[in-house]
Design an enzyme around this catalytic site. Structure first.
Site, PDB file in Angstrom:
ATOM      1  N   GLU A 119     -13.128 -39.067  -8.264  1.00 61.69           N
ATOM      2  CA  GLU A 119     -11.914 -39.328  -9.376  1.00 61.69           C
ATOM      3  C   GLU A 119     -10.755 -38.950  -8.815  1.00 61.69           C
ATOM      4  O   GLU A 119      -9.574 -39.919  -9.189  1.00 61.69           O
ATOM      5  CB  GLU A 119     -12.440 -39.074 -10.681  1.00 61.69           C
ATOM      6  N   SER A 171     -11.439 -34.133 -13.985  1.00 65.30           N
ATOM      7  CA  SER A 171     -12.959 -34.345 -13.503  1.00 65.30           C
ATOM      8  C   SER A 171     -12.737 -34.731 -11.844  1.00 65.30           C
ATOM      9  O   SER A 171     -11.880 -35.447 -11.736  1.00 65.30           O
ATOM     10  CB  SER A 171     -13.299 -35.769 -14.161  1.00 65.30           C
ATOM     11  N   ARG A 228     -12.448 -46.130 -15.155  1.00 65.59           N
ATOM     12  CA  ARG A 228     -11.398 -45.294 -14.218  1.00 65.59           C
ATOM     13  C   ARG A 228     -10.906 -46.282 -13.161  1.00 65.59           C
ATOM     14  O   ARG A 228     -10.634 -45.610 -12.115  1.00 65.59           O
ATOM     15  CB  ARG A 228     -11.976 -43.915 -13.746  1.00 65.59           C
TER      16      ARG A 228
HETATM   17  C1  LIG Z   1      -6.600 -31.026 -17.501  1.00 64.93           C
HETATM   18  C2  LIG Z   1      -6.907 -32.331 -17.018  1.00 64.93           C
HETATM   19  C3  LIG Z   1      -7.649 -33.097 -17.871  1.00 64.93           C
HETATM   20  C4  LIG Z   1      -7.655 -34.472 -17.603  1.00 64.93           C
HETATM   21  N1  LIG Z   1      -8.494 -35.388 -18.489  1.00 64.93           N
HETATM   22  C5  LIG Z   1      -8.809 -36.540 -18.328  1.00 64.93           C
HETATM   23  C6  LIG Z   1      -9.603 -37.367 -19.079  1.00 64.93           C
HETATM   24  O1  LIG Z   1      -9.946 -36.965 -19.940  1.00 64.93           O
HETATM   25  N2  LIG Z   1      -9.756 -38.617 -18.839  1.00 64.93           N
HETATM   26  C7  LIG Z   1      -9.003 -39.166 -17.604  1.00 64.93           C
HETATM   27  O2  LIG Z   1      -9.409 -40.401 -17.414  1.00 64.93           O
HETATM   28  N3  LIG Z   1      -8.293 -38.561 -16.862  1.00 64.93           N
HETATM   29  C8  LIG Z   1      -8.073 -37.074 -17.033  1.00 64.93           C
HETATM   30  N4  LIG Z   1      -7.284 -36.495 -16.319  1.00 64.93           N
HETATM   31  C9  LIG Z   1      -6.677 -36.857 -15.172  1.00 64.93           C
HETATM   32  C10 LIG Z   1      -5.434 -37.661 -15.181  1.00 64.93           C
HETATM   33  O3  LIG Z   1      -4.766 -37.059 -16.368  1.00 64.93           O
HETATM   34  C11 LIG Z   1      -5.485 -39.240 -15.505  1.00 64.93           C
HETATM   35  O4  LIG Z   1      -6.048 -39.872 -14.509  1.00 64.93           O
HETATM   36  C12 LIG Z   1      -4.049 -39.699 -15.631  1.00 64.93           C
HETATM   37  O5  LIG Z   1      -4.128 -40.988 -16.025  1.00 64.93           O
HETATM   38  C13 LIG Z   1      -3.142 -39.675 -14.387  1.00 64.93           C
HETATM   39  O6  LIG Z   1      -1.672 -39.824 -14.704  1.00 64.93           O
HETATM   40  P1  LIG Z   1      -0.641 -39.387 -13.663  1.00 64.93           P
HETATM   41  O7  LIG Z   1       0.525 -39.780 -14.197  1.00 64.93           O
HETATM   42  O8  LIG Z   1      -0.684 -37.792 -13.557  1.00 64.93           O
HETATM   43  O9  LIG Z   1      -1.204 -39.911 -12.463  1.00 64.93           O
HETATM   44  P2  LIG Z   1      -0.676 -39.423 -10.840  1.00 64.93           P
HETATM   45  O10 LIG Z   1      -1.416 -38.161 -10.580  1.00 64.93           O
HETATM   46  O11 LIG Z   1       0.836 -39.218 -10.794  1.00 64.93           O
HETATM   47  O12 LIG Z   1      -1.050 -40.803 -10.051  1.00 64.93           O
HETATM   48  C14 LIG Z   1      -2.541 -41.133  -9.928  1.00 64.93           C
HETATM   49  C15 LIG Z   1      -2.605 -42.510  -9.324  1.00 64.93           C
HETATM   50  O13 LIG Z   1      -1.921 -43.296  -9.914  1.00 64.93           O
HETATM   51  C16 LIG Z   1      -0.811 -43.893  -9.332  1.00 64.93           C
HETATM   52  N5  LIG Z   1       0.274 -44.184 -10.406  1.00 64.93           N
HETATM   53  C17 LIG Z   1       0.852 -43.226 -10.946  1.00 64.93           C
HETATM   54  N6  LIG Z   1       1.999 -43.786 -11.545  1.00 64.93           N
HETATM   55  C18 LIG Z   1       1.821 -44.971 -11.460  1.00 64.93           C
HETATM   56  C19 LIG Z   1       2.575 -46.184 -11.546  1.00 64.93           C
HETATM   57  N7  LIG Z   1       3.510 -46.160 -12.636  1.00 64.93           N
HETATM   58  N8  LIG Z   1       2.170 -47.367 -11.283  1.00 64.93           N
HETATM   59  C20 LIG Z   1       1.294 -47.471 -10.254  1.00 64.93           C
HETATM   60  N9  LIG Z   1       0.542 -46.550  -9.897  1.00 64.93           N
HETATM   61  C21 LIG Z   1       0.845 -45.332 -10.410  1.00 64.93           C
HETATM   62  C22 LIG Z   1      -0.637 -42.983  -8.160  1.00 64.93           C
HETATM   63  O14 LIG Z   1      -0.096 -43.677  -6.962  1.00 64.93           O
HETATM   64  C23 LIG Z   1      -1.920 -42.336  -7.830  1.00 64.93           C
HETATM   65  O15 LIG Z   1      -2.644 -43.483  -7.082  1.00 64.93           O
HETATM   66  C24 LIG Z   1      -7.154 -35.264 -16.664  1.00 64.93           C
HETATM   67  C25 LIG Z   1      -6.317 -34.384 -15.752  1.00 64.93           C
HETATM   68  C26 LIG Z   1      -6.106 -32.981 -16.082  1.00 64.93           C
HETATM   69  C27 LIG Z   1      -5.274 -32.224 -14.940  1.00 64.93           C
END
Ligand SMILES: Cc1cc2nc3c(=O)[nH]c(=O)nc-3n(C[C@H](O)[C@H](O)[C@H](O)COP(=O)(O)OP(=O)(O)OC[C@H]3O[C@@H](n4cnc5c(N)ncnc54)[C@H](O)[C@@H]3O)c2cc1C
Length: 295
Positions: free
Chosen positions: A291, A221, A172
């Site tokens: 996380e 998580s 992660r």
């Molecule tokens: C119901 C649920 C289930 C989930 N299950 C999992 C799972 O099984 N495994 C897992 O790993 N995660 C899981 N997640 C967490 C999440 O979906 C992941 O970590 C996902 O990768 C985050 O992506 P995001 O676009 O929503 O990031 P955001 O929440 O928008 O941002 C997260 C971080 O990434 C940075 N960021 C976003 N986009 C970029 C970009 N283009 N370039 C550089 N930095 C960027 C942001 O600045 C921030 O620091 C889950 C979340 C939910 C709500």
């Protein structure tokens, strides 16, 4: 807004970005106050121009906002969102995803193209940019394993491209945030398969997710695994499942999830996550690492 503000807005609109002022709360948890401004570039070039216009201002890049808890009293800066940058294209056994494409959308495309490799990640709601940056993963598959190339932009607006070996990927984690990079898109390598096989894999992983994780609003998580063991195992053993604060609850189904049962605030989330962190430290001597990201 004054003249400078008008000129800034016009410049943002000229580069194809949409602007939303006094935007409602962001974030999959469904809490948080209003956001002063959200800017949505249309594609990578539009993003680079918008970032240059915003340079020196207080802004944060977000994709799906599925891993971020927003402050209850609002965010007084700008969200630079990749959410409109959702193109996915195919070339042989490779696909190219713009940063804002959501993983379920990408998995659906791969199913259509009969390309296998992403099925485990089908239930992760975030964007490709967020998933690459956080090295998101599930059921033994991590984003970094599929990456051929990442296209990114530095904080001073330089375009860079690099392969998986330069991601600094771990559990992660990648070095993307430390290097001040924003992901604009990523090329992934997959394996030819059949639609039927891919569908059945996706259904299997989705069933496993439904059986073990709550369906309500959450940020996934809350804490990272500890030496391969889910933080939920320790939170459960500490007897905290079902503990509530306001509208938030430590899920009875999976103790590493905090769910919003309605009207939960960020303060409720933090009260429960800090209770879990302190109790696990006291009972087991284990320091849980977040996380979830706090804006
Ligand atoms: C119901 C649920 C289930 C989930 N299950 C999992 C799972 O099984 N495994 C897992 O790993 N995660 C899981 N997640 C967490 C999440 O979906 C992941 O970590 C996902 O990768 C985050 O992506 P995001 O676009 O929503 O990031 P955001 O929440 O928008 O941002 C997260 C971080 O990434 C940075 N960021 C976003 N986009 C970029 C970009 N283009 N370039 C550089 N930095 C960027 C942001 O600045 C921030 O620091 C889950 C979340 C939910 C709500």
């Amino acid at each position: 807004m004054g003249k400078t503000g008008d000129a800034r807005s016009r410049a943002l609109e000229r580069c194809g970005a949409r602007i939303k002022r006094d935007a409602e709360a962001f974030g999959a948890f469904g809490s948080g106050g209003r956001v002063k401004e959200a800017v949505y570039p249309s594609d990578g070039a539009s993003f680079v121009e918008a970032a240059a216009i915003l340079s020196g201002e207080d802004y944060v890049v977000l994709g799906g906002a599925t891993d971020v808890l927003f402050p209850d009293d609002g965010y007084d800066g700008t969200i630079l969102s990749t959410d409109r940058m959702r193109d996915v294209s195919r070339s042989g056994d490779r696909i190219y995803c713009s940063a804002g494409a959501r993983l379920p959308q990408v998995v659906a495309k791969c199913r259509k193209y009969a390309l296998s490799g992403l099925e485990q990640l089908s239930g992760i709601p975030g964007s490709v940019g967020g998933a690459v940056t956080m090295n998101a993963g599930a059921f033994g598959r991590e984003m970094a394993e599929l990456i051929v190339r990442v296209d990114a932009v530095t904080s001073d607006g330089r375009a860079v491209a690099f392969g998986a070996d330069a991601l600094g990927a771990g559990y992660r984690h990648t070095s993307i945030a430390e290097r001040g990079l924003t992901v604009l898109g990523a090329e992934l390598k997959l394996c030819p398969s059949t639609r039927k096989e891919i569908e059945s894999c996706i259904a299997g992983f989705e069933e496993r997710r439904r059986a073990s994780q709550p369906q309500g609003r959450s940020l996934g998580s809350v804490f990272k695994r500890v030496n391969g063991v889910s933080a939920g195992y320790y939170i459960d053993r500490a007897g905290l499942k079902g503990t509530k604060s306001g509208g938030a609850e430590i899920s009875r189904k999976h103790a590493n999830f905090i769910v919003n049962n309605g009207g939960a605030t960020g303060a409720d989330f933090i009260a429960l996550s800090e209770l879990a962190r302190k109790t696990v430290l006291e009972k087991f001597g284990i320091g849980l690492e977040y996380e979830v990201i706090f804006l």
